[in-house]
Structures are given as C-alpha cells and as structure tokens.
Design a protein around this motif. Structure first.
Motif, PDB file in Angstrom:
ATOM      1  N   TYR A   1       0.802  -1.233   0.000  1.00  0.00           N
ATOM      2  CA  TYR A   1       0.000   0.000   0.000  1.00  0.00           C
ATOM      3  C   TYR A   1       0.833   1.281   0.000  1.00  0.00           C
ATOM      4  CZ  TYR A   1      -3.453  -3.451   1.391  1.00  0.00           C
ATOM      5  OH  TYR A   1      -4.229  -4.576   1.462  1.00  0.00           O
ATOM      6  N   LEU A   2       2.063   1.231   0.483  1.00  0.00           N
ATOM      7  CA  LEU A   2       2.875   2.441   0.543  1.00  0.00           C
ATOM      8  C   LEU A   2       3.993   2.457  -0.492  1.00  0.00           C
ATOM      9  CD1 LEU A   2       3.231   2.784   4.414  1.00  0.00           C
ATOM     10  CD2 LEU A   2       1.759   4.111   2.908  1.00  0.00           C
ATOM     11  N   ARG A   3       4.330   1.289  -1.021  1.00  0.00           N
ATOM     12  CA  ARG A   3       5.472   1.156  -1.923  1.00  0.00           C
ATOM     13  C   ARG A   3       5.484   2.229  -3.014  1.00  0.00           C
ATOM     14  NH1 ARG A   3       4.117  -4.656  -3.985  1.00  0.00           N
ATOM     15  NH2 ARG A   3       2.814  -4.594  -2.192  1.00  0.00           N
ATOM     16  N   GLY A   4       6.649   2.856  -3.164  1.00  0.00           N
ATOM     17  CA  GLY A   4       6.842   3.847  -4.205  1.00  0.00           C
ATOM     18  C   GLY A   4       6.353   5.243  -3.850  1.00  0.00           C
ATOM     19  N   ARG A   5       5.624   5.368  -2.774  1.00  0.00           N
ATOM     20  CA  ARG A   5       5.133   6.699  -2.371  1.00  0.00           C
ATOM     21  C   ARG A   5       6.202   7.403  -1.541  1.00  0.00           C
ATOM     22  NH1 ARG A   5      -1.060   5.404  -0.457  1.00  0.00           N
ATOM     23  NH2 ARG A   5      -1.703   4.460  -2.422  1.00  0.00           N
ATOM     24  N   PRO A   6       6.172   8.735  -1.561  1.00  0.00           N
ATOM     25  CA  PRO A   6       7.153   9.458  -0.741  1.00  0.00           C
ATOM     26  C   PRO A   6       6.882   9.269   0.756  1.00  0.00           C
ATOM     27  CG  PRO A   6       5.952  10.970  -2.213  1.00  0.00           C
ATOM     28  CD  PRO A   6       5.362   9.610  -2.380  1.00  0.00           C
ATOM     29  N   VAL A   7       7.944   9.158   1.518  1.00  0.00           N
ATOM     30  CA  VAL A   7       7.825   9.109   2.975  1.00  0.00           C
ATOM     31  C   VAL A   7       7.530  10.536   3.432  1.00  0.00           C
ATOM     32  CG1 VAL A   7       9.076   8.711   5.136  1.00  0.00           C
ATOM     33  CG2 VAL A   7       9.419   7.167   3.198  1.00  0.00           C
ATOM     34  N   PRO A   8       6.445  10.754   4.185  1.00  0.00           N
ATOM     35  CA  PRO A   8       6.146  12.117   4.628  1.00  0.00           C
ATOM     36  C   PRO A   8       7.238  12.643   5.565  1.00  0.00           C
ATOM     37  CG  PRO A   8       4.460  10.558   5.377  1.00  0.00           C
ATOM     38  CD  PRO A   8       5.478   9.780   4.619  1.00  0.00           C
ATOM     39  N   VAL A   9       7.699  13.848   5.278  1.00  0.00           N
ATOM     40  CA  VAL A   9       8.833  14.414   6.002  1.00  0.00           C
ATOM     41  C   VAL A   9       8.503  14.674   7.469  1.00  0.00           C
ATOM     42  CG1 VAL A   9      10.441  16.364   6.119  1.00  0.00           C
ATOM     43  CG2 VAL A   9       9.732  15.458   3.904  1.00  0.00           C
ATOM     44  N   LEU A  10       7.384  15.314   7.728  1.00  0.00           N
ATOM     45  CA  LEU A  10       7.083  15.710   9.108  1.00  0.00           C
ATOM     46  C   LEU A  10       6.928  14.518  10.052  1.00  0.00           C
ATOM     47  CD1 LEU A  10       6.838  18.144  10.901  1.00  0.00           C
ATOM     48  CD2 LEU A  10       4.385  18.176  10.420  1.00  0.00           C
ATOM     49  N   PRO A  11       6.109  13.498   9.718  1.00  0.00           N
ATOM     50  CA  PRO A  11       6.027  12.355  10.647  1.00  0.00           C
ATOM     51  C   PRO A  11       7.371  11.642  10.840  1.00  0.00           C
ATOM     52  CG  PRO A  11       4.196  12.311   9.104  1.00  0.00           C
ATOM     53  CD  PRO A  11       5.130  13.389   8.641  1.00  0.00           C
ATOM     54  N   ALA A  12       8.133  11.494   9.757  1.00  0.00           N
ATOM     55  CA  ALA A  12       9.437  10.830   9.884  1.00  0.00           C
ATOM     56  C   ALA A  12      10.359  11.644  10.787  1.00  0.00           C
ATOM     57  CB  ALA A  12      10.074  10.642   8.513  1.00  0.00           C
ATOM     58  N   THR A  13      10.333  12.966  10.620  1.00  0.00           N
ATOM     59  CA  THR A  13      11.191  13.826  11.423  1.00  0.00           C
ATOM     60  C   THR A  13      10.749  13.836  12.885  1.00  0.00           C
ATOM     61  OG1 THR A  13      11.576  15.222   9.484  1.00  0.00           O
ATOM     62  CG2 THR A  13      12.139  16.153  11.618  1.00  0.00           C
ATOM     63  N   VAL A  14       9.450  13.902  13.125  1.00  0.00           N
ATOM     64  CA  VAL A  14       8.948  13.920  14.503  1.00  0.00           C
ATOM     65  C   VAL A  14       9.293  12.606  15.207  1.00  0.00           C
ATOM     66  CG1 VAL A  14       6.848  13.910  15.912  1.00  0.00           C
ATOM     67  CG2 VAL A  14       7.140  15.625  14.116  1.00  0.00           C
ATOM     68  N   LEU A  15       9.062  11.483  14.538  1.00  0.00           N
ATOM     69  CA  LEU A  15       9.387  10.193  15.160  1.00  0.00           C
ATOM     70  C   LEU A  15      10.884  10.050  15.427  1.00  0.00           C
ATOM     71  CD1 LEU A  15       6.982   7.811  13.227  1.00  0.00           C
ATOM     72  CD2 LEU A  15       6.838   8.509  15.623  1.00  0.00           C
ATOM     73  N   ALA A  16      11.700  10.458  14.456  1.00  0.00           N
ATOM     74  CA  ALA A  16      13.152  10.393  14.662  1.00  0.00           C
ATOM     75  C   ALA A  16      13.575  11.348  15.775  1.00  0.00           C
ATOM     76  CB  ALA A  16      13.882  10.716  13.362  1.00  0.00           C
ATOM     77  N   GLY A  17      12.965  12.527  15.826  1.00  0.00           N
ATOM     78  CA  GLY A  17      13.283  13.482  16.892  1.00  0.00           C
ATOM     79  C   GLY A  17      12.906  12.959  18.263  1.00  0.00           C
ATOM     80  N   LEU A  18      11.741  12.327  18.363  1.00  0.00           N
ATOM     81  CA  LEU A  18      11.333  11.715  19.637  1.00  0.00           C
ATOM     82  C   LEU A  18      12.289  10.585  20.015  1.00  0.00           C
ATOM     83  CD1 LEU A  18       7.448  11.670  19.246  1.00  0.00           C
ATOM     84  CD2 LEU A  18       8.814  13.124  20.782  1.00  0.00           C
ATOM     85  N   GLY A  19      12.711   9.828  19.017  1.00  0.00           N
ATOM     86  CA  GLY A  19      13.692   8.775  19.268  1.00  0.00           C
ATOM     87  C   GLY A  19      15.009   9.344  19.752  1.00  0.00           C
ATOM     88  N   ALA A  20      15.438  10.458  19.152  1.00  0.00           N
ATOM     89  CA  ALA A  20      16.679  11.105  19.584  1.00  0.00           C
ATOM     90  C   ALA A  20      16.552  11.593  21.024  1.00  0.00           C
ATOM     91  CB  ALA A  20      17.030  12.258  18.650  1.00  0.00           C
ATOM     92  N   LEU A  21      15.416  12.180  21.351  1.00  0.00           N
ATOM     93  CA  LEU A  21      15.185  12.654  22.712  1.00  0.00           C
ATOM     94  C   LEU A  21      15.191  11.485  23.701  1.00  0.00           C
ATOM     95  CD1 LEU A  21      14.459  14.941  24.685  1.00  0.00           C
ATOM     96  CD2 LEU A  21      12.058  14.514  24.122  1.00  0.00           C
TER      97      LEU A  21
END
Length: 173
Positions: free
Chosen positions: A92-112
């Motif tokens: 269902y997601l293959r080939g679609r762009p990864v949304p920047v904001l959710p990816a950044t927020v999740l990575a930022g929370l992981g960094a925190l």
C-alpha cells in the motif's frame, strides 16, 4: 571503510553519524545475547536469577536486543533512499514518498528518548550498587557506553534529514 549506500546529496558527516547511530546498540545487544545463552559476563548469580537467564528471561533479552537494533538501523533511512520513498516490499505504501514531518517527529522523539536513556545510564552506572565482579562492571560499562552517543547522533542526522528534505528545490531551467 564499510559504507552505507547513501543518497548523493548526503554529506559524509551525516553518513558517518547515521552509521555510528546504527552501530551504538551492537555492543550492548551482544552482551545481552551472551547472557541469554548462558555465557558468563561477570554478574553475580543473583543478577542472572533476577533476569531469569538463561531461561525464560532469555526471550526478553533477545527481544530487547532485536528491537533496539531495529530502531537503531532505522537511522540509516534518514540518509538512504528508503527514508524518502517507501520500499517496494511495503504493501500500500510502496513507491510513495515518505512524509517528512512524521518521519522527522518520530526520529526526533527517538533522539530525545535515547539521549535521556544515555544520561540515565551514566547517572545509574555512577550510583549503582551492583553485585558484579570488577571485570563484569567494567564490561557492562564498556558495552553500554556507546549508547550515550545514540541520541546525539540520531538528533544530528534527523536535523539534516529535515533540512535536506524541506530545502527549496531549484527551479528547472
């Protein structure tokens, strides 16, 4: 030097930081796996009994090692193509762009979260009263010390990912 297959617009420092973040978990994961299979790592018998390892607690130790390494390896997505476009094996997601904001927020929370964990590790290791041999305490500190770097490395790569993905693209000629 072993290199990850990064995107062409990713600087070398971001590539090294992402690889470093992905590898910070490896020593502690190997230490937990050693306990899970019964290899002595210098802890007191009561500590092995408390972890139920080897035994049923081994499932927890193996699971924790796999999950933490999975999340650490996700850092590589911030510098590789699968962090910008969903891989073809994801339905269902293959080939679609990864949304920047959710990816950044999740990575930022992981960094925190990993930064807080690293700070708690330092605090705990300085104030713990472990029932371990001197070499066991030394080994524990050595294998968990790289985790102190996980959060800052992930944070740096996350900021770079966000800036790179949201930078205004040049107008076509």
């Amino acid at each position: 030097m072993w290199r990850v297959k990064t995107l062409p617009d990713v600087p070398a420092w971001a590539e090294r930081a992402a690889l470093g973040a992905a590898l910070t978990n490896l020593p502690s994961a190997m230490w937990r796996l050693a306990i899970a299979v019964g290899i002595p790592v210098g802890l007191a018998p009561s500590e092995y009994q408390q972890m139920h390892a080897p035994g049923w607690g081994s499932f927890y130790l193996v699971g924790l090692s796999l999950v933490s390494e999975f999340f650490a390896v996700l850092t590589l997505g911030l510098v590789q193509s699968w962090g910008e476009v969903w891989p073809r094996w994801i339905p269902y997601l293959r080939g679609r762009p990864v949304p920047v904001l959710p990816a950044t927020v999740l990575a930022g929370l992981g960094a925190l979260a990993t930064t807080v964990f690293g700070a708690l590790f330092v605090y705990t290791s300085l104030n713990a009263d472990m029932q371990a041999s001197a070499w066991g305490t030394w080994l524990l500190n050595i294998v968990y010390a790289p985790l102190v770097l996980w959060g800052p490395l992930l944070g740096a790569v996350t900021v770079h990912y966000y800036r790179r993905r949201t930078a205004a693209s040049p107008l076509p000629a």
